[in-house]
Design a protein around this motif. Structure first.
Motif, PDB file in Angstrom:
ATOM      1  N   THR A  84      42.129  49.405  45.027  1.00 41.14           N
ATOM      2  CA  THR A  84      43.326  49.222  45.849  1.00 41.14           C
ATOM      3  C   THR A  84      43.814  47.773  45.857  1.00 41.14           C
ATOM      4  O   THR A  84      44.948  47.507  46.282  1.00 41.14           O
ATOM      5  CB  THR A  84      43.052  49.642  47.309  1.00 41.14           C
ATOM      6  OG1 THR A  84      41.968  48.866  47.830  1.00 41.14           O
ATOM      7  CG2 THR A  84      42.710  51.124  47.386  1.00 41.14           C
ATOM      8  N   LEU A  85      42.970  46.834  45.434  1.00 37.79           N
ATOM      9  CA  LEU A  85      43.294  45.418  45.502  1.00 37.79           C
ATOM     10  C   LEU A  85      42.833  44.713  44.227  1.00 37.79           C
ATOM     11  O   LEU A  85      41.894  45.158  43.566  1.00 37.79           O
ATOM     12  CB  LEU A  85      42.599  44.770  46.702  1.00 37.79           C
ATOM     13  CG  LEU A  85      43.055  45.180  48.101  1.00 37.79           C
ATOM     14  CD1 LEU A  85      41.969  44.877  49.120  1.00 37.79           C
ATOM     15  CD2 LEU A  85      44.351  44.448  48.450  1.00 37.79           C
ATOM     16  N   ALA A  86      43.477  43.603  43.917  1.00 40.23           N
ATOM     17  CA  ALA A  86      43.017  42.795  42.790  1.00 40.23           C
ATOM     18  C   ALA A  86      41.683  42.146  43.104  1.00 40.23           C
ATOM     19  O   ALA A  86      40.850  41.933  42.214  1.00 40.23           O
ATOM     20  CB  ALA A  86      44.065  41.732  42.444  1.00 40.23           C
ATOM     21  N   ASN A  87      41.456  41.845  44.381  1.00 43.47           N
ATOM     22  CA  ASN A  87      40.187  41.262  44.818  1.00 43.47           C
ATOM     23  C   ASN A  87      40.073  41.450  46.332  1.00 43.47           C
ATOM     24  O   ASN A  87      41.050  41.806  47.015  1.00 43.47           O
ATOM     25  CB  ASN A  87      40.114  39.772  44.472  1.00 43.47           C
ATOM     26  CG  ASN A  87      41.353  39.021  44.896  1.00 43.47           C
ATOM     27  OD1 ASN A  87      42.256  38.801  44.083  1.00 43.47           O
ATOM     28  ND2 ASN A  87      41.437  38.639  46.178  1.00 43.47           N
ATOM     29  N   ALA A  88      38.868  41.259  46.857  1.00 38.83           N
ATOM     30  CA  ALA A  88      38.649  41.419  48.289  1.00 38.83           C
ATOM     31  C   ALA A  88      39.478  40.418  49.081  1.00 38.83           C
ATOM     32  O   ALA A  88      39.636  39.265  48.660  1.00 38.83           O
ATOM     33  CB  ALA A  88      37.166  41.244  48.606  1.00 38.83           C
ATOM     34  N   VAL A  89      39.998  40.883  50.240  1.00 41.72           N
ATOM     35  CA  VAL A  89      40.803  40.000  51.093  1.00 41.72           C
ATOM     36  C   VAL A  89      40.344  40.137  52.540  1.00 41.72           C
ATOM     37  O   VAL A  89      39.695  41.114  52.924  1.00 41.72           O
ATOM     38  CB  VAL A  89      42.306  40.322  50.976  1.00 41.72           C
ATOM     39  CG1 VAL A  89      42.814  40.053  49.565  1.00 41.72           C
ATOM     40  CG2 VAL A  89      42.596  41.771  51.375  1.00 41.72           C
ATOM     41  N   HIS A  90      40.707  39.194  53.364  1.00 37.42           N
ATOM     42  CA  HIS A  90      40.308  39.107  54.766  1.00 37.42           C
ATOM     43  C   HIS A  90      40.697  40.388  55.507  1.00 37.42           C
ATOM     44  O   HIS A  90      41.856  40.809  55.485  1.00 37.42           O
ATOM     45  CB  HIS A  90      41.005  37.897  55.400  1.00 37.42           C
ATOM     46  CG  HIS A  90      40.446  37.486  56.726  1.00 37.42           C
ATOM     47  ND1 HIS A  90      40.621  38.232  57.863  1.00 37.42           N
ATOM     48  CD2 HIS A  90      39.737  36.384  57.092  1.00 37.42           C
ATOM     49  CE1 HIS A  90      40.045  37.637  58.882  1.00 37.42           C
ATOM     50  NE2 HIS A  90      39.493  36.492  58.437  1.00 37.42           N
ATOM     51  N   SER A  91      39.715  40.998  56.195  1.00 40.18           N
ATOM     52  CA  SER A  91      39.985  42.282  56.844  1.00 40.18           C
ATOM     53  C   SER A  91      40.852  42.137  58.090  1.00 40.18           C
ATOM     54  O   SER A  91      41.489  43.110  58.511  1.00 40.18           O
ATOM     55  CB  SER A  91      38.668  42.960  57.226  1.00 40.18           C
ATOM     56  OG  SER A  91      37.964  42.187  58.191  1.00 40.18           O
ATOM     57  N   GLY A  92      40.875  40.958  58.694  1.00 41.18           N
ATOM     58  CA  GLY A  92      41.727  40.759  59.855  1.00 41.18           C
ATOM     59  C   GLY A  92      43.163  40.477  59.464  1.00 41.18           C
ATOM     60  O   GLY A  92      44.101  41.026  60.041  1.00 41.18           O
ATOM     61  N   MET A  93      43.347  39.653  58.441  1.00 38.75           N
ATOM     62  CA  MET A  93      44.698  39.262  58.036  1.00 38.75           C
ATOM     63  C   MET A  93      45.443  40.393  57.337  1.00 38.75           C
ATOM     64  O   MET A  93      46.671  40.479  57.411  1.00 38.75           O
ATOM     65  CB  MET A  93      44.633  38.039  57.123  1.00 38.75           C
ATOM     66  CG  MET A  93      44.092  36.789  57.818  1.00 38.75           C
ATOM     67  SD  MET A  93      43.923  35.394  56.681  1.00 38.75           S
ATOM     68  CE  MET A  93      45.639  35.119  56.243  1.00 38.75           C
TER      69      MET A  93
END
Length: 449
Positions: A207-216
């Motif tokens: 779903t994403l190119a890479n992991a991102v901040h779960s809050g933002m």
């Protein structure tokens, strides 16, 4: 001179202490053909099997294709007598977490009449059942034999077809005994007459190119683990029936499997309901099944507080008799591509497959086997049973040797825990299996006379 049944009973009983000692020596060899393990142990295992067969007076060679070593031992038939091929495998499953074992998996230990250790049942006891029958006859073997013991069955027998084709003339036989199945219960022998096939594949979602901040970013952005969980859930309906269109199943198993016995033997915890419809034997022998074997994603102890970009699952699909593994894989792939949620990227890759089989267990060789079982189990009638697991190369044997009768037998019972922790062999049943095989060779020889 043909040995009488009483002679064979005495001969097998005489040989059993040595057979058990040699079985224990084999169990101590951790011959695991999986990637990442020390394959020198598989070589040691093959050498040990070769030595055992030479001790039975067979001409022996160790052969290999691109994979692990197999052992072929041969003794020519007396004039006019048939030849019997005896199959087993000497490699074993990885032991898994040693903390789940009650004793060292590669140090055989007897407890309550069972011998515990990895490979004690699957399938080093199969190897030793062949050896026991050969030792019981000594120089008076009434049939020709070819003993074929491969070294990568647990890893999928990837090069077995190549070996069978290469050594086809050496392996040609009238009856084939596959000692890699089991019996219906302790005290009840069986012939395995149907087996499910197998498809293993990987499904990966992104779903994403890479992991991102779960809050933002959490909320509008679906994480890959949630997508994967929802996608896997579509493989079954609310009753637990496989929900993939196009898969074949059938009903009509002739043997009853009481639910309380099944729950006990499977180790199902209290409160868990069985899933699916139909008899238990139909559900495990004649219908497809899909299981999730593992998931690649961050472990809970090391996971950052971030949305997972991609996740991957390993799926095991058991193929019902009458279905085709390639069409099953195509149906599962189509289903996963159709039902992946929220537009996530999905890829489905085939890891391996194997065909199911149904054996017409009628004719003189099967009658000879059933008579041997009845004698070894003191009059108990053998059961014709299906097998939920898979032995795909049986179809290869059938294709290469279409005129041979294929007898699928074995040493396991429902409590053997093959592939799991605390694998074990019932020693009393093992003695009966060894006697049954000796009697089978005698009965097959009598067919020619």
């Amino acid at each position: 001179m043909s040995l009488s049944e009483d002679d064979l009973r005495a001969a097998v009983a005489r040989e059993m202490p040595g057979v058990r000692a040699d079985l224990e020596r084999l169990v101590r060899i951790p011959g695991i053909a999986f990637d990442g393990f020390d394959h020198s142990h598989v070589e040691r295992s093959a050498e040990a099997v070769a030595e055992l067969l030479r001790g039975c007076g067979l001409d022996v060679q160790i052969v290999r294709g691109a994979g692990q070593p197999a052992v072929i031992g041969r003794k020519a038939a007396p004039p006019g007598a048939p030849t019997v091929l005896l199959y087993a495998h000497h490699d074993v499953q990885p032991a898994g977490d040693p903390a789940l074992w009650h004793s060292d998996p590669f140090e055989p230990v007897e407890r309550d009449g069972r011998l515990y250790g990895r490979g004690a049942a699957d399938d080093k006891a199969g190897v030793m059942a062949h050896v026991a029958a050969l030792r019981a006859y000594g120089d008076d073997l009434p049939v020709g034999v070819v003993v074929f013991v491969e070294g990568e069955e647990e890893y999928g027998s990837a090069t077995l077809d190549e070996l069978l084709e290469t050594h086809r003339d050496l392996l040609r036989s009238d009856v084939i005994v596959i000692a890699d199945s089991g019996n219906w219960d302790v005290g009840v022998p069986a012939l395995t007459t149907s087996l499910r096939g197998l498809v293993t594949c990987f499904v990966e979602v992104r779903t994403l190119a890479n992991a991102v901040h779960s809050g933002m970013f959490g909320g509008p952005v679906p994480d890959a683990l949630t997508v994967l969980a929802r996608l896997i859930a579509t493989l079954h309906d609310d009753d637990g029936e496989v929900a993939v269109d196009g898969l074949v199943g059938r009903e009509g198993a002739s043997v009853d499997y009481p639910e309380d016995r099944f729950r006990h033997e499977a180790g199902i915890v209290d409160g868990v309901r069985l899933v699916g419809h139909g008899t238990i034997t139909d559900r495990i022998w004649n219908k497809p099944a899909i299981s999730v074997l593992g998931i690649d994603a961050p472990g809970t102890a090391v996971a950052p507080n971030a949305l997972v970009a991609s996740a991957k699952a390993s799926l095991s699909i058991r193929v019902a008799p009458g279905d085709d593994p390639q069409s099953v894989y195509a149906a599962v792939r189509s289903h996963l591509e159709k039902y992946v949620p929220w537009g996530a990227q999905v890829s489905v890759t085939l890891e391996g497959d194997g065909a199911p089989c149904v054996i017409d267990a009628s004719g003189p060789a099967y009658d000879a086997a059933r008579a041997a079982f009845r004698a070894a189990w003191d009059g108990t009638e053998p059961v014709d049973m299906g097998m939920g697991g898979s032995i795909p190369f049986i179809a290869t044997f059938h294709d290469l040797f279409p005129d041979a009768a294929i007898l699928v037998t074995g040493v396991e019972d429902p409590h053997s825990a093959a592939h799991g922790p605390n694998e074990s062999l019932h020693l009393g049943e093992f003695a009966r299996v060894c006697l049954a095989e000796a009697l089978l060779l005698r009965n097959v020889a009598a067919l020619a006379r």
